[in-house]
Design a protein around this motif. Structure first.
Motif, short mmCIF file in Angstrom:
data_model
loop_
_atom_site.label_atom_id
_atom_site.label_comp_id
_atom_site.label_asym_id
_atom_site.label_seq_id
_atom_site.Cartn_x
_atom_site.Cartn_y
_atom_site.Cartn_z
N PRO A 221 0.72 -1.19 0.19
CA PRO A 221 0.01 0.00 0.14
C PRO A 221 0.80 1.15 0.11
O PRO A 221 2.16 1.07 0.26
CB PRO A 221 -0.78 -0.17 1.34
CG PRO A 221 -0.63 -1.59 1.57
CD PRO A 221 0.56 -2.11 1.20
N LEU A 225 -0.32 5.65 3.88
CA LEU A 225 -1.38 4.94 4.64
C LEU A 225 -0.84 4.65 5.96
O LEU A 225 -1.70 4.41 7.06
CB LEU A 225 -2.10 3.98 3.90
CG LEU A 225 -2.60 4.35 2.45
CD1 LEU A 225 -3.00 3.11 1.64
CD2 LEU A 225 -3.98 5.25 2.61
N SER A 226 0.46 4.19 6.12
CA SER A 226 0.89 3.58 7.40
C SER A 226 1.12 4.61 8.28
O SER A 226 1.50 4.35 9.39
CB SER A 226 2.24 2.70 6.85
OG SER A 226 3.28 3.74 6.58
N LYS A 231 -2.42 4.07 13.20
CA LYS A 231 -2.05 2.86 12.45
C LYS A 231 -0.82 2.34 13.23
O LYS A 231 -0.06 3.14 13.79
CB LYS A 231 -1.72 3.23 10.94
CG LYS A 231 -2.94 3.58 10.10
CD LYS A 231 -3.78 2.20 9.87
CE LYS A 231 -4.89 2.67 9.02
NZ LYS A 231 -5.67 1.23 8.67
N GLY A 254 -4.53 1.66 -4.53
CA GLY A 254 -5.13 1.70 -3.36
C GLY A 254 -6.70 1.10 -3.38
O GLY A 254 -6.89 0.46 -4.63
N THR A 255 -7.28 0.73 -2.25
CA THR A 255 -8.68 0.20 -2.23
C THR A 255 -9.44 1.31 -1.60
O THR A 255 -9.33 2.14 -0.92
CB THR A 255 -8.55 -1.16 -1.43
OG1 THR A 255 -8.39 -0.65 -0.07
CG2 THR A 255 -7.46 -1.96 -2.01
N ASP A 257 -11.36 0.52 1.06
CA ASP A 257 -11.03 0.47 2.72
C ASP A 257 -10.14 1.59 2.91
O ASP A 257 -10.16 2.35 3.50
CB ASP A 257 -10.73 -0.89 2.78
CG ASP A 257 -11.76 -1.99 3.04
OD1 ASP A 257 -12.79 -1.22 3.51
OD2 ASP A 257 -11.64 -3.05 2.51
N GLU A 258 -9.13 1.43 1.99
CA GLU A 258 -7.97 2.55 2.43
C GLU A 258 -8.59 4.12 2.18
O GLU A 258 -8.21 5.05 2.66
CB GLU A 258 -6.76 2.41 1.44
CG GLU A 258 -6.12 0.98 1.66
CD GLU A 258 -5.08 0.66 0.85
OE1 GLU A 258 -4.16 -0.37 1.24
OE2 GLU A 258 -5.01 1.12 -0.21
N ASN A 261 -10.06 4.92 5.29
CA ASN A 261 -9.09 5.31 6.28
C ASN A 261 -8.80 6.59 6.21
O ASN A 261 -8.73 7.33 7.06
CB ASN A 261 -8.06 4.42 6.16
CG ASN A 261 -8.45 2.95 6.73
OD1 ASN A 261 -9.42 2.82 7.37
ND2 ASN A 261 -7.68 1.95 6.17
N LEU A 262 -8.44 7.13 4.98
CA LEU A 262 -8.11 8.41 4.62
C LEU A 262 -9.31 9.51 5.10
O LEU A 262 -8.84 10.33 5.59
CB LEU A 262 -7.70 8.77 3.09
CG LEU A 262 -6.57 8.04 2.53
CD1 LEU A 262 -6.58 8.07 0.96
CD2 LEU A 262 -5.35 8.77 2.99
#
Length: 324
Positions: A221, A225-226, A231, A254-255, A257-258, A261-262
């Motif tokens: 990823p 995101l990390s 996280k 990306g997805t 789900d990510e 999260n953003l």
């Protein structure tokens, strides 16, 4: 514009311009082919650039091979007398004005390691610099040496890892756009992110060069995101209040789900672009989940895939970048 490989004796150029140096506004030293034979000696270029350029506003030094003695470096380090210089671009060679107070944009390519010499100052005051592009360089070395209170755009392309500890870095209160090609966890990147309190747009790839991305080699990823709050391993990463103004995030992969999260981590977010959806490598169940999530996410932010325009609702482009 001067193509050094086309000139048998470089001193001829200096002689031809002997009465014109004070009038030159734009100067480019660039290759027109891949020849390396007959290139000028380092001393010839140094002598040429020692002339005062009182009206020079734009300087471009391309990837020109400089012949040199075996004991000497083929990379030049020259401080030129050009007090009005506004735009500077240099490949391989560290060419810099003695007075940098008028510089608006800088582009350095393949300058590594950071030049060090008793003749160079330890820091460079760049009060008007708006745009800085570093490609194939150690960004921590340049950013620690450059004082850029007005910096608006920072592009870091294919950065070279820092050699040793990260030097102290300054706050960038006016930086609004950051492009930083994602090469995995990077201590310089994670250290810098909290220093951009007014960042509006972030991209983990070079915008305009999307078709050059080797998606088949991306198997993790996006690094940012990390670093999101909450996280694992984000102890040194930015917090939500570091990104109060971030509106646009562009990611190579990306997805949904990510994206979710953003949205959760960055309340100011308005637009998210994903060039390639990671779910394309998963089974039918993952695809169905992405399809279900997308409408609810689009109620909160504008989501675009691949190069679709903002505001479009063309659906999920699972296969848009296959084979690229």
């Amino acid at each position: 514009m001067i193509a050094p490989e086309c000139i048998e004796h470089f001193q001829v150029v200096e002689e031809a311009l002997s009465d014109q140096f004070q009038r030159i506004g734009t100067l480019s030293l660039v290759k027109t082919n891949k020849r390396v034979e007959g290139m000028p000696h380092a001393e010839d270029i140094q002598q040429f650039l020692k002339h005062p350029f009182p009206t020079l506003k734009c300087l471009n030094v391309g990837d020109i091979y400089i012949s040199a003695d075996p004991e000497q470096s083929s990379r030049l380090q020259i401080m030129i007398d050009s007090p009005q210089l506004q735009h500077l671009s240099s490949h391989s060679h560290f060419i810099f004005p003695k007075s940098s107070s008028c510089l608006i944009s800088i582009s350095f390519t393949s300058i590594y390691p950071f030049p060090s010499s008793p003749l160079l100052p330890s820091s460079f005051d760049l009060p008007l610099l708006l745009n800085l592009r570093l490609s194939g360089c150690d960004p921590s070395a340049f950013l620690s040496a450059f004082i850029t209170p007005s910096l608006h755009k920072l592009f870091v392309i294919d950065d070279v890892p820092a050699h040793g500890p990260i030097p102290p870095l300054r706050l960038y209160p006016r930086l609004e756009e950051l492009q930083w090609t994602d090469r995995g966890p990077d201590p310089t990147f994670s250290t810098l992110l909290p220093l951009f309190p007014n960042l509006i747009q972030y991209s983990n790839y070079q915008v305009g060069h999307e078709k050059n991305i080797k998606f088949q080699f991306i198997d993790t990823p996006a690094t940012i995101l990390s670093l999101l709050p909450g996280k694992p391993g984000d102890n040194n990463g930015p917090r939500t209040n570091s990104w109060l103004n971030l509106e646009e995030v562009l990611l190579d992969v990306g997805t949904c789900d990510e994206i979710s999260n953003l949205i959760h981590a960055i309340p100011s977010l308005k637009r998210v672009r994903i060039l390639k959806n990671f779910a394309t490598r998963s089974g039918e169940e993952a695809r169905e989940r992405e399809t279900r999530l997308l409408p609810s996410l689009r109620k909160r932010v504008d989501i675009a895939f691949w190069l679709d325009p903002w505001g479009s609702d063309l659906g999920m482009h699972f296969e848009a970048t296959e084979g690229i």
